[in-house]
Design a protein around this motif. Structure first.
Motif, PDB file in Angstrom:
ATOM      1  N   GLY A   1      42.183  29.185  52.518  1.00 44.27           N
ATOM      2  CA  GLY A   1      42.678  28.038  53.265  1.00 44.27           C
ATOM      3  C   GLY A   1      43.154  28.385  54.656  1.00 44.27           C
ATOM      4  N   GLY A   2      42.571  29.392  55.292  1.00 43.41           N
ATOM      5  CA  GLY A   2      42.950  29.808  56.634  1.00 43.41           C
ATOM      6  C   GLY A   2      44.100  30.785  56.699  1.00 43.41           C
ATOM      7  N   ALA A   3      44.793  31.025  55.582  1.00 41.68           N
ATOM      8  CA  ALA A   3      45.922  31.960  55.549  1.00 41.68           C
ATOM      9  C   ALA A   3      45.463  33.322  55.034  1.00 41.68           C
ATOM     10  N   VAL A   4      45.932  34.390  55.692  1.00 38.22           N
ATOM     11  CA  VAL A   4      45.574  35.742  55.260  1.00 38.22           C
ATOM     12  C   VAL A   4      46.387  36.101  54.027  1.00 38.22           C
ATOM     13  N   LYS A   5      45.684  36.496  52.968  1.00 43.34           N
ATOM     14  CA  LYS A   5      46.332  36.846  51.702  1.00 43.34           C
ATOM     15  C   LYS A   5      46.274  38.337  51.410  1.00 43.34           C
ATOM     16  N   SER A   6      45.168  38.969  51.775  1.00 42.61           N
ATOM     17  CA  SER A   6      44.969  40.366  51.403  1.00 42.61           C
ATOM     18  C   SER A   6      43.942  40.960  52.358  1.00 42.61           C
ATOM     19  N   SER A   7      43.309  42.051  51.974  1.00 48.31           N
ATOM     20  CA  SER A   7      42.345  42.683  52.874  1.00 48.31           C
ATOM     21  C   SER A   7      41.321  43.509  52.103  1.00 48.31           C
ATOM     22  N   ILE A   8      40.231  43.781  52.795  1.00 47.55           N
ATOM     23  CA  ILE A   8      39.174  44.685  52.327  1.00 47.55           C
ATOM     24  C   ILE A   8      38.961  45.725  53.431  1.00 47.55           C
ATOM     25  N   VAL A   9      38.849  46.987  53.044  1.00 48.14           N
ATOM     26  CA  VAL A   9      38.630  48.066  54.015  1.00 48.14           C
ATOM     27  C   VAL A   9      37.280  48.710  53.740  1.00 48.14           C
ATOM     28  N   VAL A  10      36.473  48.861  54.789  1.00 54.80           N
ATOM     29  CA  VAL A  10      35.179  49.536  54.679  1.00 54.80           C
ATOM     30  C   VAL A  10      35.141  50.675  55.686  1.00 54.80           C
ATOM     31  N   THR A  11      34.419  51.745  55.342  1.00 53.09           N
ATOM     32  CA  THR A  11      34.412  52.961  56.155  1.00 53.09           C
ATOM     33  C   THR A  11      32.980  53.424  56.382  1.00 53.09           C
ATOM     34  N   ASN A  12      32.707  53.875  57.598  1.00 52.14           N
ATOM     35  CA  ASN A  12      31.399  54.429  57.927  1.00 52.14           C
ATOM     36  C   ASN A  12      31.398  55.912  57.587  1.00 52.14           C
ATOM     37  N   ASN A  13      30.540  56.292  56.653  1.00 53.68           N
ATOM     38  CA  ASN A  13      30.423  57.684  56.229  1.00 53.68           C
ATOM     39  C   ASN A  13      29.000  58.149  56.478  1.00 53.68           C
ATOM     40  N   ARG A  14      28.805  58.901  57.567  1.00 58.35           N
ATOM     41  CA  ARG A  14      27.497  59.462  57.924  1.00 58.35           C
ATOM     42  C   ARG A  14      26.436  58.371  58.046  1.00 58.35           C
ATOM     43  N   GLY A  15      26.819  57.275  58.684  1.00 62.56           N
ATOM     44  CA  GLY A  15      25.867  56.210  58.945  1.00 62.56           C
ATOM     45  C   GLY A  15      25.782  55.141  57.890  1.00 62.56           C
ATOM     46  N   ALA A  16      26.390  55.363  56.725  1.00 61.68           N
ATOM     47  CA  ALA A  16      26.390  54.368  55.652  1.00 61.68           C
ATOM     48  C   ALA A  16      27.786  53.772  55.526  1.00 61.68           C
ATOM     49  N   TRP A  17      27.851  52.484  55.277  1.00 63.86           N
ATOM     50  CA  TRP A  17      29.141  51.807  55.136  1.00 63.86           C
ATOM     51  C   TRP A  17      29.530  51.748  53.668  1.00 63.86           C
ATOM     52  N   GLN A  18      30.768  52.130  53.392  1.00 65.11           N
ATOM     53  CA  GLN A  18      31.266  52.196  52.026  1.00 65.11           C
ATOM     54  C   GLN A  18      32.536  51.368  51.877  1.00 65.11           C
ATOM     55  N   ILE A  19      32.707  50.789  50.694  1.00 64.49           N
ATOM     56  CA  ILE A  19      33.931  50.060  50.383  1.00 64.49           C
ATOM     57  C   ILE A  19      35.026  51.078  50.088  1.00 64.49           C
ATOM     58  N   SER A  20      36.118  51.021  50.848  1.00 64.83           N
ATOM     59  CA  SER A  20      37.221  51.948  50.661  1.00 64.83           C
ATOM     60  C   SER A  20      38.366  51.342  49.874  1.00 64.83           C
ATOM     61  N   SER A  21      38.657  50.064  50.088  1.00 58.07           N
ATOM     62  CA  SER A  21      39.717  49.424  49.315  1.00 58.07           C
ATOM     63  C   SER A  21      39.458  47.923  49.226  1.00 58.07           C
ATOM     64  N   VAL A  22      39.938  47.346  48.132  1.00 61.72           N
ATOM     65  CA  VAL A  22      39.809  45.915  47.888  1.00 61.72           C
ATOM     66  C   VAL A  22      41.166  45.383  47.436  1.00 61.72           C
ATOM     67  N   GLY A  23      41.647  44.333  48.078  1.00 65.53           N
ATOM     68  CA  GLY A  23      42.893  43.719  47.648  1.00 65.53           C
ATOM     69  C   GLY A  23      44.130  44.445  48.122  1.00 65.53           C
ATOM     70  N   ASP A  24      44.108  44.964  49.351  1.00 62.57           N
ATOM     71  CA  ASP A  24      45.278  45.643  49.908  1.00 62.57           C
ATOM     72  C   ASP A  24      46.176  44.582  50.548  1.00 62.57           C
ATOM     73  N   SER A  25      47.197  44.151  49.831  1.00 59.52           N
ATOM     74  CA  SER A  25      48.066  43.088  50.333  1.00 59.52           C
ATOM     75  C   SER A  25      48.954  43.559  51.480  1.00 59.52           C
ATOM     76  N   TYR A  26      49.276  44.850  51.516  1.00 57.05           N
ATOM     77  CA  TYR A  26      50.096  45.368  52.619  1.00 57.05           C
ATOM     78  C   TYR A  26      49.383  45.166  53.951  1.00 57.05           C
ATOM     79  N   LEU A  27      48.135  45.629  54.059  1.00 56.43           N
ATOM     80  CA  LEU A  27      47.392  45.441  55.299  1.00 56.43           C
ATOM     81  C   LEU A  27      47.157  43.958  55.556  1.00 56.43           C
ATOM     82  N   GLY A  28      47.001  43.174  54.491  1.00 61.28           N
ATOM     83  CA  GLY A  28      46.875  41.733  54.667  1.00 61.28           C
ATOM     84  C   GLY A  28      48.096  41.139  55.341  1.00 61.28           C
ATOM     85  N   ASN A  29      49.274  41.575  54.920  1.00 57.75           N
ATOM     86  CA  ASN A  29      50.513  41.091  55.531  1.00 57.75           C
ATOM     87  C   ASN A  29      50.614  41.519  56.991  1.00 57.75           C
ATOM     88  N   VAL A  30      50.190  42.747  57.279  1.00 56.78           N
ATOM     89  CA  VAL A  30      50.220  43.219  58.666  1.00 56.78           C
ATOM     90  C   VAL A  30      49.316  42.350  59.539  1.00 56.78           C
TER      91      VAL A  30
END
Length: 269
Positions: free
Chosen positions: A120-149
């Protein structure tokens, strides 16, 4: 560093990709284990979409609060927000800091991006992805701390702009206006340029996170939390040229007291 939770949360299959996710950051998110080549995608957006697809299976009656949601149902309505670059500064780089070093020269080369998870337009949480040697990988799902930031970041822009429009510490004062032409109605006064898009800057070894804006080679840092020893207040912007010497001195004093013990336990890189 945010504390690692003691148990593992399994990620469901992501469109045929087998991924496992370690719960971390006080049960608010997780680091995805790279099982061979399964957690490798061509773009950061593809990796973020895969993580979002798995979200409803991760947000349960037991986990929704720790992952930043008001209910499990919210995860089914979640959408991705605009990605935010996430830079890190290694503890050792702060120990080696020399006056005049620019903030961006301290950044680790790893490319990481944080996606806000919005409902609904409000930030609740976060997803983090990382580039590892040219490929993108999921690093974290549902990080509410970074979502709050990220949720607080929009309100930080005005504070950053106030810092970036001031002369640098020890720099020249603004030139006097005497003799300058007065703007006419047909020639309005120039408006200060806005800071560039926000970024996140973390120093894992000192458990510090900042919202950051830059204009050219000048940076404004807004702490995500209060820090008494460094006299940092959440939401109060500080220029990088003022902050870096203080951070380096703090890191050196910290290392003098605890460095050997920390390195033996491999808590700081």
């Amino acid at each position: 560093m945010r504390r690692i939770a003691a148990y593992t949360l399994a990620l469901a299959l992501l469109s045929g990709l087998g991924l496992a996710c370690d719960r971390s950051r006080s049960q608010s998110g997780g680091d995805a284990a790279n099982q061979g080549g399964s957690n490798n995608m061509k773009s950061q957006d593809e990796a973020a979409r895969k993580a979002l697809e798995a979200l409803p299976q991760l947000v349960t009656n037991d986990t929704f609060k720790g992952m930043g949601f008001g209910s499990p149902e919210e995860a089914r309505a979640a959408q991705l927000g605009s990605p935010v670059p996430h830079k890190t500064i290694a503890y050792d780089r702060l120990l080696q800091y020399q006056p005049g070093t620019r903030l961006e020269q301290l950044f680790a080369p790893e490319e990481q991006v944080v996606y806000p998870i919005q409902v609904g337009g409000a930030v609740k949480s976060s997803i983090v992805v990382t580039n590892n040697r040219g490929a993108w990988q999921i690093s974290s799902v549902g990080d509410s701390y970074l979502g709050n930031v990220l949720a607080q970041a929009t309100a930080s822009r005005a504070a950053a702009d106030a810092v970036l429009t001031r002369p640098p510490e020890g720099g020249p004062s603004p030139a006097p206006t005497e003799g300058r032409p007065t703007p006419s109605p047909q020639q309005p006064a120039a408006t200060p340029t806005q800071p560039d898009a926000l970024q996140l800057v973390s120093i894992p070894g000192l458990n510090l996170d900042f919202v950051a804006f830059n204009r050219g080679d000048r940076w404004a840092l807004i702490p995500a939390r209060d820090h008494r020893e460094l006299q940092l207040s959440r939401g109060r912007a500080v220029s990088a040229e003022q902050m870096l010497p203080a951070l380096s001195n703090y890191a050196r004093e910290f290392d003098r007291k605890y460095g050997d013990q920390i390195r033996r336990r491999r808590l700081v890189k």
